[in-house]
Design an enzyme around this catalytic site. Structure first.
Site: not given
Length: 134
Positions: A11, A51, A114, A117, A128
């Site tokens: 990310k 998402y 965080n 992913h 994905e």
């Protein structure tokens, strides 16, 4: 255990803070292969597709804004039990709960940023991969 493919993405905070090499190294040391890797930005369309299950939740708009805020590293990773291996390497979603030695435990600072992913199942991985490597 079967050879699987999974999708993972470093990310914006992971890219910004210079963790690309170490994260890729951890995947390779775990016996996983990087089939495809691309540095780029997540489009609004890709973010919303990826998402979609969170749409309407209080954190959704912030998540979309964050994931589109800077460059990411998109990867297709393969190997024996790749989905479970990547998830174990990542650690708990909340960095405060992630074990030391995991990616989030070592590099994550806050829940909203965080570091990484990873797909949560083989079906999610294929979906994905299609979103990010159409």
């Amino acid at each position: 255990m079967a050879v699987q493919r999974t999708y993972t993405m470093i990310k914006p905070d992971g890219v910004r803070n210079g963790h690309i090499g170490e994260i890729v190294n951890r995947f390779e040391r775990a016996g996983l292969a990087i089939e495809r890797m691309e540095l780029g930005r997540v489009s609004m369309e890709q973010a919303r597709a990826n998402y979609a299950e969170h749409e309407g939740k209080p954190f959704y708009e912030g998540l979309i804004g964050y994931i589109t805020s800077g460059p990411v590293v998109k990867m297709v990773v393969s190997g024996e039990g790749a989905v479970a291996k990547v998830r174990a390497l990542m650690g708990a979603t909340n960095p405060a709960e992630a074990a030391p030695g995991t990616i989030r435990g070592d590099f994550g600072l806050i829940m909203d940023e965080n570091v990484i992913h990873g797909s949560d199942s083989p079906a999610s991985a294929e979906r994905e991969i299609g979103i990010f490597f159409a």
